[in-house]
Design an enzyme around this catalytic site. Structure first.
Site, PDB file in Angstrom:
ATOM      1  N   ASN A 250     -15.969  -7.616 -36.557  1.00  0.00           N
ATOM      2  CA  ASN A 250     -16.535  -7.194 -35.275  1.00  0.00           C
ATOM      3  C   ASN A 250     -17.246  -5.865 -35.480  1.00  0.00           C
ATOM      4  O   ASN A 250     -17.086  -5.208 -36.508  1.00  0.00           O
ATOM      5  CB  ASN A 250     -15.439  -7.044 -34.207  1.00  0.00           C
ATOM      6  CG  ASN A 250     -14.244  -6.251 -34.696  1.00  0.00           C
ATOM      7  OD1 ASN A 250     -13.209  -6.821 -34.982  1.00  0.00           O
ATOM      8  ND2 ASN A 250     -14.386  -4.933 -34.826  1.00  0.00           N
TER       9      ASN A 250
ATOM     10  N   GLY B 187      -9.093  -0.213 -26.420  1.00  0.00           N
ATOM     11  CA  GLY B 187     -10.105  -0.980 -27.125  1.00  0.00           C
ATOM     12  C   GLY B 187     -10.096  -2.447 -26.735  1.00  0.00           C
ATOM     13  O   GLY B 187      -9.121  -2.971 -26.191  1.00  0.00           O
TER      14      GLY B 187
ATOM     15  N   GLU C 176     -14.531   1.494 -21.866  1.00  0.00           N
ATOM     16  CA  GLU C 176     -15.801   0.770 -21.931  1.00  0.00           C
ATOM     17  C   GLU C 176     -15.711  -0.592 -21.235  1.00  0.00           C
ATOM     18  O   GLU C 176     -16.613  -0.982 -20.507  1.00  0.00           O
ATOM     19  CB  GLU C 176     -16.201   0.535 -23.390  1.00  0.00           C
ATOM     20  CG  GLU C 176     -16.541   1.789 -24.137  1.00  0.00           C
ATOM     21  CD  GLU C 176     -16.848   1.463 -25.583  1.00  0.00           C
ATOM     22  OE1 GLU C 176     -18.031   1.571 -25.951  1.00  0.00           O
ATOM     23  OE2 GLU C 176     -15.924   1.099 -26.328  1.00  0.00           O
TER      24      GLU C 176
ATOM     25  N   GLY D 206     -10.087  -6.536 -27.166  1.00  0.00           N
ATOM     26  CA  GLY D 206      -9.448  -7.525 -28.036  1.00  0.00           C
ATOM     27  C   GLY D 206      -8.026  -7.846 -27.633  1.00  0.00           C
ATOM     28  O   GLY D 206      -7.468  -7.274 -26.697  1.00  0.00           O
ATOM     29  N   SER D 207      -7.416  -8.770 -28.382  1.00  0.00           N
ATOM     30  CA  SER D 207      -6.094  -9.280 -28.036  1.00  0.00           C
ATOM     31  C   SER D 207      -5.005  -8.220 -28.188  1.00  0.00           C
ATOM     32  O   SER D 207      -4.057  -8.173 -27.410  1.00  0.00           O
ATOM     33  CB  SER D 207      -5.762 -10.503 -28.887  1.00  0.00           C
ATOM     34  OG  SER D 207      -5.819 -10.181 -30.264  1.00  0.00           O
TER      35      SER D 207
ATOM     36  N   GLY E 222     -17.529   1.454 -29.331  1.00  0.00           N
ATOM     37  CA  GLY E 222     -17.454   2.878 -28.999  1.00  0.00           C
ATOM     38  C   GLY E 222     -16.161   3.527 -29.416  1.00  0.00           C
ATOM     39  O   GLY E 222     -15.868   4.650 -29.003  1.00  0.00           O
TER      40      GLY E 222
END
Length: 254
Positions: free
Chosen positions: A134, A19, A44, A21-22, A138
């Protein structure tokens, strides 16, 4: 992942999704320090960490819909473009998030949770149930169709004022049926094949922060004793009290 490979449920060159992000970036950097190699990525978004793993040879190939790179990541990408051009494929989203393809490839999905509850339900989009952090992106496509669906979160936020593991999530993006493994810095809870009560035991003992573990245990024990026949024990008058306390006092701690 190592134990899944050891018992033959996962190939060494498994396919994974990460996924955005950090937290996702940090997990991939961690893979870079592991003995995994020649992995394949079907995801993605390509972030800096995935790019680094491609260059080091930890990842053999990546299929994605887009790149989201920092300035240094973009410089690195162009510097190694010749090395990467045959190993990166950019596809339309209706392919990268296709349920059938995700299932056939046996993707290991690794996504980030804002919070999870005692039974494995995950909130990945909203703060205190109302404020959007956020979009869901997906992640649901991968979580529902993955070979193994993993959600990762630090056990606390705001220097301990917030527990990421709560009696009941304030918003549900991923129901317990789509969550196989929950991971924090304290360990992981493999929830597959377990009843809700068994899931709660695993999450409390393996994933919760020591500050909040006694509070989670206290809630769970009292919820179990309220009605012995309950399948998923909850004290409805207290289930969201941690969130209410945070909104009133700035901390989930009593």
């Amino acid at each position: 992942l190592k134990s899944e490979i050891a018992v033959g449920r996962l190939p060494r060159d498994f396919v994974f999704q990460s996924g955005f992000g950090s937290v996702g970036n940090a997990v991939l950097y961690g893979l870079g320090n592991s003995d995994f190699g020649r992995l394949r990525m079907f995801t993605e978004v390509i972030q800096d960490s995935a790019l680094q793993l491609l260059i080091n040879g930890k990842i053999e190939s990546v299929s994605a819909t887009s790149l989201s790179l920092s300035k240094s990541g973009r410089r690195l990408f162009y510097k190694h473009l010749e090395q990467l051009q045959d190993r990166v494929v950019i596809r339309p989203q209706d392919i990268s998030n296709d349920a059938g393809i995700i299932r056939r490839l046996g993707v290991v999905a690794m996504n980030t949770a804002i919070e999870a509850d005692l039974y494995g339900n995950v909130n990945s989009t909203h703060i205190a149930g109302s404020g959007m952090m956020n979009g869901i992106g997906g992640s649901a496509d991968f979580a529902r169709n993955a070979l193994i669906s993993i959600f990762i979160t630090p056990s606390i936020a705001k220097k301990g004022a917030i527990s990421s593991l709560v009696p009941m999530v304030s918003h549900v993006d991923h129901p317990e049926h789509d969550v196989d493994v929950l991971v924090t810095e304290y360990g992981y809870a493999d929830l597959r094949g377990h009843s809700p009560r068994e899931r709660a035991e695993l999450i409390i003992e393996n994933c919760s922060h020591p500050l909040y573990r006694p509070l989670l245990r206290d809630y769970f024990e009292r919820a179990k004793s309220a009605t012995s026949a309950q399948h998923t024990p909850h004290l409805l008058d207290e289930a969201l009290s941690w969130h209410l306390r945070y909104l009133k006092t700035g901390s989930m701690l009593p």
